[in-house]
Enzyme design. Structure first.
Site, PDB file in Angstrom:
ATOM      1  N   THR B 154       0.977  -0.518   2.848  1.00 34.48           N
ATOM      2  CA  THR B 154       1.525   0.064   1.766  1.00 34.48           C
ATOM      3  C   THR B 154       2.812  -0.605   1.252  1.00 34.48           C
ATOM      4  OG1 THR B 154       0.401   2.032   2.086  1.00 34.48           O
ATOM      5  CG2 THR B 154       2.125   2.207   0.659  1.00 34.48           C
ATOM      6  N   GLY B 193       4.290   3.754   9.468  1.00 31.73           N
ATOM      7  CA  GLY B 193       4.534   4.793  10.564  1.00 31.73           C
ATOM      8  C   GLY B 193       4.975   4.030  11.771  1.00 31.73           C
ATOM      9  N   GLU B 446      -5.589   7.050   3.550  1.00 27.32           N
ATOM     10  CA  GLU B 446      -6.974   6.542   3.890  1.00 27.32           C
ATOM     11  C   GLU B 446      -7.714   6.657   2.650  1.00 27.32           C
ATOM     12  OE1 GLU B 446      -8.267   7.717   8.140  1.00 27.32           O
ATOM     13  OE2 GLU B 446      -6.116   8.227   8.161  1.00 27.32           O
TER      14      GLU B 446
END
Lengths: 699, 699
Positions: B154, B193, B446
């Site tokens: 992303t 993350g 997702e």
């Protein structure tokens, strides 16, 4: 903290086209002037006041700085809120703000604090329910914060059922004092805003017991902490109830009493009284007056929900106009002045419109209904002053249902708008996080949104029976009576619409809403009176009846305000036109949402349902060019929004990165845990890696 | 911190009846043994593993202590999560847990951490897309945490549209390296993350440019921090993206590259390759294989949603059995062994049942569909191994829609259950706060839940055309083909049900679901092919089609599993009976929720709609005595729930007060801000107050 270690983004611009440009184009393309709509809704005086207060707050050394809010934990935010609360009190005094102005400031500061209940509940309760002596004794010092109060009703074991409260206040005439006592753990007062650390006093609802008889809950003003050193009084256990999903700037607290004595003056005695010498209980003259206040409080909630909806929509609509994603094959965009295809702003996608534009319409709907509620409240107060209570029950029932409906849709709208912002909606920089968390309790407190609908449905059932029994001979005073009579006079009616365009006719819309609500009430009455169904077995229907009634009320107010009638003249043509579109969108989108009800009533056919769906899509297209202007018209400043995504200039990505630079984790290049956690792992394998002449690690 | 200043609650019991007693009675009254249902669903082996892992975790000096979670701010929780992550890695090694066991532990620990993506995305990506050389180079050290990775796809400006990513990787054959570059601010990798503070490496998706041609996004393994001292490499700007609504124990990060060189080995080359010497691009052989993995990931999400639903229901159902409020006039309760009327546990109210029991049914529904998806995944893998790709598209489309549907209902269920807990649902001690906040991103990542449905509907449209064109001559392989053919063979069918009881017939239910889904697909195909409607103008319909298809799939799996068929024999009669009730409740409650669809299709009449509503109320009554046992059967331990309201023994109020005692604000009697903020206000009025001989303040 070594400052040169702080993370700095490179000086780069976002990809073309720029957000500032996209938002500017949106504003050029609007069909109306948002300022004109803004003045119509708010009035110039309010707008001037808001502007002037905004200026004071933005430039204030304490309240002007909201920059740390998203990074602080509860302890830091709590301390800061305390400071903010004090500063707020100072500014009110300094600028001599009246109650309305103080509320504007509170809304803009946008942070619940430890003193809020002192102002919003403690003082008004004494003002409304205290004698003149009690006002001297409690209210005057409270006005100067010489005592700081809160409102202690809810208990650990009792919320909605006030009659079930366990705390007792037993009168002892020999000492002329009440003995406050918490007989069980569940009797602990709980959730009490301002009580955890701040309050010196609490207005405690406790069961009055005197001369051996339990008279149920009554209000007592109780000192809980020393005025000398702020320690809890003997016999009082008091503290904070711990962290919550939101509202963590407030010290929601608990208190328990162990045979704690308070003087006779403590019981608020404007209505009920206990005779000092004997303990004799004197009943209140008329309890109905306080219902008027509840209507006013709920009108405020409806009006507030307008801003909640507008705020959510403002952030999401502006970001949707800036955020571009995918190329819409059926309508590809070119970068201005070039032949380069660029991605489509997501606001052009039908599904995004479907998720966002009805929220704008809901915001306007709440404005018109809130305005109507204030009007009805005032009319009713005048009537009650003349001993006429005939409007009170209707107003109270409708306002209960409206509190439930508008807070439910507002909360759903915040989350709907947040999700429509995609991944970034999850960042605190979106401005949705605290906003959602702090609004969340509204669906539970001041009347749980499910429990409240029971009052509304019971009243409507009663009204239905009375209108039916009078067979049209009765004078129809209220809104509810009129639409129930309409239905009874033609309960076999069917919707006459023959095309999607017919659903732009307000009367066709209203007839459908009236029929649906009245028919549901009829079902409820039939099941109760003829089929012996228990109330408990019909609670789902009860909830739906309240919703149907209130949606009808909102649609009625909105359509009446913008279709031929007195309002028309006050408004420029373009503004009126866009408000009509909003009213129709609200009405038809809500019909689509509640389609099962309308179809079950058989008033609507499935072909007509298809027409409504078509018409909603057409209305969304009509709203599209005005979407940004419609949220601009609410005039919610960046200071309030505190949002990168909703930035009024469209500098979304610039703000996101600037806010990320301020993240405390970015103040140092290497995290404190490196030595203990990461280094032992990584250094164990370090020998495997070599670096070539370019500094590139290689085997 | 003076310990004797800490707040302590008096040793009192909650009001009668006690929660422990109420829950015990619920368990006595259940019609079946929850252990038997538990073994059926999980298998004894899994249950034993969970029990043994739970024991290890609960007794671990670090991971055993969750007591501080609700009080800590981001900084403290972040540090703690780092420690927990390390301890988790140690326990895996120490107990030699396999992947499944590690996942059980991760679920019980219930805290996303900085190393999670290293295990769940970084390592699997290298394993699946790396060459053997790359596995030696990157995966072996990663397994030992000698390098720590994350997955960087992303960007600030791009989420769902992966093809629009801006980061480039330009191959330079002269140095045999790729030049990674972020051309704009929006090209910053964002949301990654583990990248903010922990990772040494990232798997970066960047547009591969070689020999002057852009080949779109490809995966590169990129070192971002020094293995020596953990500082960012030159040319790399990396940091944390700041606070989020949840997941604040994770360092979601950003990274930007300024012409940063990485060696040729960095590009994962199992599928696409760049020839080292020349820069020639070699295409991947078959991209379809990776779709299989997506199906598996989504089957996991459906199976996870079962626990999400069960967890929300466990807390709310147990608390509803303990919390008593109002007296139900139609069925007043007496305190056992006395004639004293006590309040009614809220689980007896119809509306509470309507809000909670369908969530239990959804949890079971997700179990049966998750199980079916694993089965189909395995079958499909076998087929693909033999070169048969005929099932892949159907499986992929259904799994996309199911990810969207099950995560949407799970999230709604958490909030629905939280609200059903009344005021206390808002306390962090309810166990809903972090739970909701951490699950929230599932509806966005997702695959965004709206975008995903486009794949499902497109596929179903295609299938519809193909089945229609073949007029029944085609061999029907897939679930979708079969129900579309059913519909085409009788598109004028109407529901034959004549009474509420008829809706307990699985075939009557399934026919309605099939008809509704197929007819919506037909409408979509007609509008596309005959009315020239753009895809964009039909996105609402598209979303509804996916939902209708997936609901049919779930209902089919559930009913097939519990009505006459092979499963029957595996199960005791009582368990089978309660599962049938669950299946019917899921099916009919969902029909009621989607009633507008069924009515619009004209397959159902409004009388039949009324029958369904009646039947749902009857089923709720049937579930009532088994509600607690049904949530018990999921066996979610108190260690996971971390909830006062959901306490397995029913000690709700004891836990609430014990947790409040631990609130840091309660460690001292008087808050630090007293001297600065409160004292100046209060002392200004202190002289007004006197105290009598009882210590009572008086005028």
């Amino acid at each position: 903290m070594v400052d040169n270690e702080r993370v700095r983004f490179p000086k780069l611009k976002p990809a073309e086209p720029q957000g500032t440009h996209l938002l500017a184009v949106e504003r050029q393309n609007a069909s109306f002037k948002p300022e004109e709509l803004s003045v119509y809704m708010h009035g110039q005086q309010y707008l001037d006041a808001r502007e002037s207060i905004l200026n004071i707050l933005q430039n204030d050394p304490i309240l002007g700085d909201k920059s740390q809010r998203y990074y602080q934990g509860r302890d830091q935010r709590f301390d800061r809120a305390m400071l903010n609360a004090k500063r707020y009190a100072e500014l009110i005094r300094q600028h001599n703000w009246n109650a309305d102005e103080a509320l504007i400031a509170d809304m803009l500061i946008d942070e619940p604090n430890q003193f809020r209940l002192h102002r919003s509940m403690f003082m008004p309760t004494i003002a409304n329910q205290g004698t003149e002596e009690q006002k001297d004794f409690f209210l005057r010092p409270a006005e100067k914060y010489q005592i700081i109060g809160c409102y202690a009703q809810t208990e650990l074991g009792h919320g909605s059922n006030v009659q079930g409260l366990e705390t007792t206040a037993t009168y002892d005439p020999s000492t002329q004092s009440f003995i406050l006592h918490s007989p069980t753990l569940t009797a602990a007062k709980w959730w009490i805003g301002g009580l955890g650390k701040a309050a010196t006093h609490a207005c405690v609802m406790a069961r009055l017991i005197t001369q051996g008889k339990d008279h149920g809950p009554h209000p007592f003003i109780v000192q809980v902490r020393s005025l000398e050193d702020h320690r809890p009084r003997n016999g009082v256990t008091v503290g904070d109830i711990g962290p919550k999903f939101g509202f963590n700037t407030v010290d929601n607290g608990f208190v328990m009493f162990d045979n704690y004595r308070i003087p006779h003056i403590s019981m608020l005695a404007k209505f009920s009284q206990v005779v000092k010498a004997t303990g004799e209980y004197v009943k209140p003259p008329n309890a109905k007056l306080s219902y008027g206040t509840m209507v006013f409080v709920r009108a405020n909630i409806v009006m507030e929900s307008r801003y909640v909806l507008a705020r959510a929509a403002t952030i999401a609509v502006r970001y949707a106009a800036v955020r571009s994603q995918f190329v819409d094959a059926s309508n590809p965009k070119k970068l201005e002045g070039t032949s380069r295809t660029v991605e489509t702003p997501v606001i052009d996608y039908n599904m995004v419109q479907y998720r966002l534009f009805p929220v704008i319409a809901q915001a306007y709907a709440c404005f018109f209904t809130g305005r109507e509620m204030y009007k009805m409240y005032n009319e009713n107060q005048d009537r009650m002053a003349q001993g006429d209570y005939s409007f009170l029950a209707d107003l109270h029932a409708t306002s209960s249902g409206l509190k439930s409906l508008t807070t439910t849709i507002s909360l759903a709208a915040i989350e709907q708008c947040r999700r429509a912002c995609g991944g970034h909606g999850y960042s605190m920089f979106s401005g949705f996080g605290n906003f959602y968390q702090d609004y969340l309790p509204k669906v539970t407190w001041e009347g749980d949104n499910y429990i409240l609908t029971q009052q509304t449905a019971r009243y409507l059932g009663k009204t239905f029976r009375s209108v039916a029994a009078n067979k049209g001979n009765q004078q129809l005073n209220t809104f509810s009576e009129r639409y129930i009579q309409d239905y009874l006079s033609n309960s076999g009616a069917r919707c006459p619409a023959q095309s999607a365009a017919d659903f732009l006719n307000p009367e066709i819309i209203l007839s459908a809403y009236r029929f649906r609500a009245a028919q549901m009430i009829e079902t409820f009455v039939r099941k109760t009176d003829q089929e012996n169904r228990t109330f408990n077995s019909m609670l789902v229907l009860v909830y739906q009846i309240s919703r149907a009634h209130c949606q009808l009320f909102i649609v009625s107010n909105f359509l009446a305000a913008v279709f031929p009638g007195p309002t028309q003249k006050e408004l420029p043509k373009e503004v009126l036109s866009v408000l009509r579109t909003m009213a129709l969108l609200y009405a038809l989108y809500t019909m689509e949402e509640e389609l099962a009800d309308f179809l079950c009533s058989q008033y609507l056919s499935s072909d007509q349902a298809t027409m409504i769906k078509e018409q909603v899509v057409q209305l969304l297209g009509k709203v599209r060019p005005d979407a940004v202007a419609l949220v601009d018209a609410f005039g919610l400043p960046d200071y309030l929004l505190n949002s990168a995504l909703g930035d009024s200039k469209g500098e979304v990505y610039e703000k996101m990165t600037a806010m990320a630079e301020m993240e405390p984790l970015n103040h140092r290049a290497v995290h404190e845990s490196y030595e203990e956690i990461i280094k032992p792992f990584v250094h164990a394998g370090k020998h495997l890696w070599k670096r070539d002449s370019n500094g590139i690690a290689r085997l």
